[in-house]
Design a protein around this motif. Structure first.
Motif, mmCIF file in Angstrom:
data_model
loop_
_atom_site.group_PDB
_atom_site.id
_atom_site.type_symbol
_atom_site.label_atom_id
_atom_site.label_comp_id
_atom_site.label_asym_id
_atom_site.label_seq_id
_atom_site.Cartn_x
_atom_site.Cartn_y
_atom_site.Cartn_z
ATOM 1 N N ASP A 1 1.071 -1.287 0.141
ATOM 2 C CA ASP A 1 -0.409 0.092 -0.052
ATOM 3 C C ASP A 1 0.872 0.974 -0.034
ATOM 4 O O ASP A 1 1.284 1.798 1.128
ATOM 5 N N HIS B 1 -7.999 5.043 2.948
ATOM 6 C CA HIS B 1 -7.681 4.130 3.186
ATOM 7 C C HIS B 1 -8.820 3.150 1.662
ATOM 8 O O HIS B 1 -8.410 2.086 1.581
ATOM 9 N N ASP C 1 -6.396 -0.839 -1.060
ATOM 10 C CA ASP C 1 -5.632 0.525 -1.338
ATOM 11 C C ASP C 1 -4.253 -0.421 -1.236
ATOM 12 O O ASP C 1 -3.188 0.016 -1.154
ATOM 13 N N ASP C 2 -4.262 -1.605 -2.256
ATOM 14 C CA ASP C 2 -3.761 -2.070 -1.799
ATOM 15 C C ASP C 2 -2.381 -2.025 -3.470
ATOM 16 O O ASP C 2 -3.632 -3.522 -4.572
ATOM 17 N N GLN D 1 3.491 4.599 2.582
ATOM 18 C CA GLN D 1 2.256 3.687 3.999
ATOM 19 C C GLN D 1 3.005 2.753 4.307
ATOM 20 O O GLN D 1 4.169 1.947 5.332
ATOM 21 N N ASP E 1 -8.145 -6.683 1.250
ATOM 22 C CA ASP E 1 -7.497 -5.610 1.544
ATOM 23 C C ASP E 1 -8.130 -5.801 2.673
ATOM 24 O O ASP E 1 -9.586 -6.115 2.727
ATOM 25 N N LYS E 2 -7.928 -5.094 3.491
ATOM 26 C CA LYS E 2 -8.247 -5.136 5.272
ATOM 27 C C LYS E 2 -8.479 -6.389 6.459
ATOM 28 O O LYS E 2 -8.875 -5.940 6.907
ATOM 29 N N TYR F 1 1.729 1.353 14.915
ATOM 30 C CA TYR F 1 -0.060 1.160 13.999
ATOM 31 C C TYR F 1 0.796 0.760 12.700
ATOM 32 O O TYR F 1 1.260 2.733 12.122
ATOM 33 N N GLY G 1 -1.653 0.054 9.724
ATOM 34 C CA GLY G 1 -2.243 -0.811 8.803
ATOM 35 C C GLY G 1 -2.308 -1.874 9.117
ATOM 36 O O GLY G 1 -1.670 -2.406 10.432
ATOM 37 N N LYS G 2 -3.168 -2.980 8.132
ATOM 38 C CA LYS G 2 -3.197 -3.955 8.484
ATOM 39 C C LYS G 2 -2.218 -4.585 7.191
ATOM 40 O O LYS G 2 -1.440 -3.473 6.304
ATOM 41 N N ASP H 1 -2.749 -7.275 5.166
ATOM 42 C CA ASP H 1 -3.344 -7.403 3.563
ATOM 43 C C ASP H 1 -3.335 -8.116 2.289
ATOM 44 O O ASP H 1 -2.221 -7.800 1.709
ATOM 45 N N TRP I 1 -10.510 -4.641 8.951
ATOM 46 C CA TRP I 1 -11.865 -3.661 9.293
ATOM 47 C C TRP I 1 -10.916 -2.655 9.300
ATOM 48 O O TRP I 1 -9.513 -2.001 8.979
ATOM 49 N N MET I 2 -11.661 -0.894 9.661
ATOM 50 C CA MET I 2 -11.413 -0.169 10.483
ATOM 51 C C MET I 2 -10.564 -0.458 11.149
ATOM 52 O O MET I 2 -10.272 -0.687 11.835
ATOM 53 N N ARG I 3 -9.633 0.517 10.660
ATOM 54 C CA ARG I 3 -7.880 0.328 12.027
ATOM 55 C C ARG I 3 -7.435 -0.766 12.439
ATOM 56 O O ARG I 3 -6.488 -0.035 13.406
ATOM 57 N N ASP J 1 -14.912 1.592 5.781
ATOM 58 C CA ASP J 1 -13.671 1.067 5.583
ATOM 59 C C ASP J 1 -13.579 -0.414 4.835
ATOM 60 O O ASP J 1 -12.406 -0.867 5.345
HETATM 61 P P1 13P Z 1 -5.134 -0.537 5.391
HETATM 62 O O1 13P Z 1 -3.859 -1.953 6.086
HETATM 63 O O2 13P Z 1 -5.571 -1.265 4.058
HETATM 64 O O3 13P Z 1 -4.218 0.478 4.787
HETATM 65 O O4 13P Z 1 -6.324 -0.097 6.608
HETATM 66 C C1 13P Z 1 -5.286 0.802 7.395
HETATM 67 C C2 13P Z 1 -7.030 1.107 7.874
HETATM 68 O O5 13P Z 1 -7.012 2.028 8.484
HETATM 69 C C3 13P Z 1 -8.309 1.030 7.608
HETATM 70 O O6 13P Z 1 -9.349 1.759 8.577
#
Ligand code: 13P
Ligand code: 13P
Ligand code: MG
Ligand code: MG
Ligand code: MG
Ligand code: MG
Length: 364
Positions: free
Chosen positions: A11, A18, A51-52, A93, A130-131, A226, A228-229, A231, A261-263, A284
Motif C-alpha cells: 500500500d 484507505h 488500497d493495495d 505507508q 485488503d483490510k 500501527y 494498517g493491516k 492485506d 477492517w476499520m483501523r 473502510d
Molecule cells: P490499510 O492497511 O488497508 O491501509 O488499512 C488501514 C486502515 O486504518 C483502515 O481503516
C-alpha cells in the motif's frame, strides 16, 4: 527450466483515505513491469485490492531473487513518489525502509512466491486481500487442502489421496513447523485456529511439489507501531494432483470473520468480490478478497480470469452484508473490536497511556 510466480504487494497511497489505489499508480506500475519484460521478468499483471497495489510477475530466477525484489521495490518507491505528489492518503505507508537491501521481506511489502516445473497445463490462482491479516488464509487453505467435505478430490482422486503437508509459521516467536494431513489435521487445527499468531506459509503435495504459497509479514510487529493491516496475498496451483479450480474457490462461499477492517482493529466478514468491486468503502471495508485465475504457459500469464465476478458468489456477498450489520451494531464493543491482546498493535495503547496515572488500587 523452472517457472517462478512472484506476487509482491504494498500500500503506497490511496484515495480517498484507505479505499482504493489511484489509476495513475496502477498505470505506472504496469508500465514499469512491462519495461522489465524480456529482461528481468517474462510476464506481468498489475491490479489492486482496495488500497493495495498488487504486482504479479513470472520469471525463471526462483524465490527471494534480488533482481525481482529490487524491481518491485523500485515500482513501489516510484508509485509512492507519485502518491506523495498527489497527497494521496498514506503515501508510502507500507515502505518501512528507506533503501533496498537485497530482499523486500522485512521492509514492508508482502510476498508470496512459488517455483515449479510447468506441467502440461498449469492453472494458477492468485488471491489478494485488503483490510485483513495473513492468517485470514488459514481457514481457506485447510478447507481446500485438508477438508474432504470441501474438496471431493481428497476422497475420489487417487493423485490427492495421500494428502498434503502444511508449513505453519509462528509470527510472534519466529519459528516454523510442518504438519501432514490427513493424519495430523487435528494438531494442525490446534495452531491455525489462532490466525493472528499461527499462519500457513506453504502447502506441498506429500512428494514435495509446491501447491500453495502465502505472504506472512506482520507490518505492525515489524514496525513496532500501527501501520494498517498486512492485506495478504496467496498463490495456489490447481488440477492434476491438486484441488480443481472449483474446489479451490468454493470455500470462499462461506462468510467467515477475519481481523482487520476499520483501523485494523475490528473483526469483519471476508467478502469475495470481482476486481471492479475491490474498493473498501463501508466502515473502510468490509474486508475483501479478489481472485485472478491464469494458465501459465512457458512463463507467460494467460489470463486473467476474474474468478469472483460471478453471480454464484452473490449470496455470500449478501450474507457478508448481513454480518456487517450484526457486527457494526456492537460499535466499540468486542467481539467486533479485536481482543485486548491484538489491540496492542493498534492505536488503543495511546489512549490507555493518557489514563495510566488516574488508576487507583482497590483495597483488598
Ligand atoms: P490499510 O492497511 O488497508 O491501509 O488499512 C488501514 C486502515 O486504518 C483502515 O481503516
Ligand atoms: P469437464 O468435463 O467440464 O472438463 O469437467 C471436469 C472436471 O473435473 C470438473 O471439476
Ligand atoms: Mg492504506
Ligand atoms: Mg503480458
Ligand atoms: Mg490495505
Ligand atoms: Mg495495509
Amino acid at each position: 527450466v523452472k517457472t517462478t510466480v512472484s506476487v509482491i504487494k504494498a500500500d503506497v497511497g490511496s484515495l480517498p483515505g484507505h479505499s482504493r489505489t489511484h489509476p495513475k499508480l496502477l498505470e505506472t506500475a504496469a508500465r514499469m513491469l512491462k519495461e522489465a519484460e524480456g529482461s528481468i521478468i517474462i510476464d506481468s499483471h498489475v491490479t489492486h485490492c482496495g488500497d493495495d497495489l498488487e504486482l504479479i510477475m513470472t520469471h525463471t530466477r526462483g524465490e527471494d531473487n534480488e533482481e525481482i525484489h529490487k524491481l518491485a521495490w523500485n515500482v513501489f518507491t516510484e508509485c509512492a513518489r507519485i502518491a506523495k505528489e498527489m497527497k494521496l492518503y498514506g503515501a508510502g505507508q507500507d515502505l518501512l525502509a528507506d533503501a533496498f537491501s537485497g530482499n523486500v521481506k522485512g521492509m514492508g511489502p508482502g510476498v508470496a512466491e512459488m517455483e515449479f516445473e510447468e506441467r502440461g497445463s498449469d492453472p494458477v490462482l492468485v488471491f489478494m486481500a485488503d483490510k485483513t491479516e495473513p492468517g485470514a488464509w488459514n481457514y481457506f487453505l485447510y478447507r481446500i487442502f485438508a477438508d474432504p467435505f470441501s474438496t471431493s478430490g481428497l476422497v475420489i482422486d487417487p493423485s490427492m489421496h495421500d494428502g498434503f503437508t502444511f508449513e505453519v509459521h509462528d509470527v510472534i516467536e519466529k519459528r516454523k513447523i510442518l504438519f501432514n494431513t490427513p493424519e495430523e489435521s487435528y494438531s494442525l487445527l490446534a495452531y491455525i485456529g489462532a490466525p493472528s499468531r499461527y499462519v500457513i506459509k506453504y502447502v506441498w503435495k506429500r512428494n514435495g511439489e509446491i501447491a500453495a504459497s502465502t505472504s506472512t509479514q506482520r507490518l505492525n510487529l515489524m514496525a513496532g507501531r500501527y501501520v494498517g493491516k498486512d492485506d495478504p496475498v496467496m498463490v495456489i496451483r490447481a488440477q492434476s494432483g491438486f484441488p480443481s479450480v472449483g474446489e479451490v474457490i468454493d470455500p470462499f462461499r462461506t462468510p467467515i470473520l477475519v481481523a482487520g477492517w476499520m483501523r485494523g482493529s475490528h473483526h469483519g466478514p471476508f467478502m469475495p468480490v470481482g476486481v471492479c468491486d475491490a474498493n473498501c468503502t463501508a466502515f473502510d471495508g468490509p474486508p475483501r478478497v479478489i481472485c485472478l485465475g491464469f494458465q501459465i504457459c512457458n512463463g507467460k500469464l494467460i489470463g486473467p480470469a476474474d474468478m469472483f465476478d460471478d453471480p454464484a458468489f452473490d449470496r455470500v456477498r449478501d450474507r457478508c452484508c448481513e454480518l456487517t450489520d450484526v457486527l457494526r451494531a456492537h460499535g466499540p464493543f468486542e467481539p467486533h473490536r479485536l481482543s485486548l491482546e491484538e489491540m496492542e498493535y493498534t492505536t488503543l495503547p495511546g489512549v490507555e497511556k493518557q489514563f495510566k496515572d488516574r488508576w487507583e488500587d482497590i483495597p483488598e
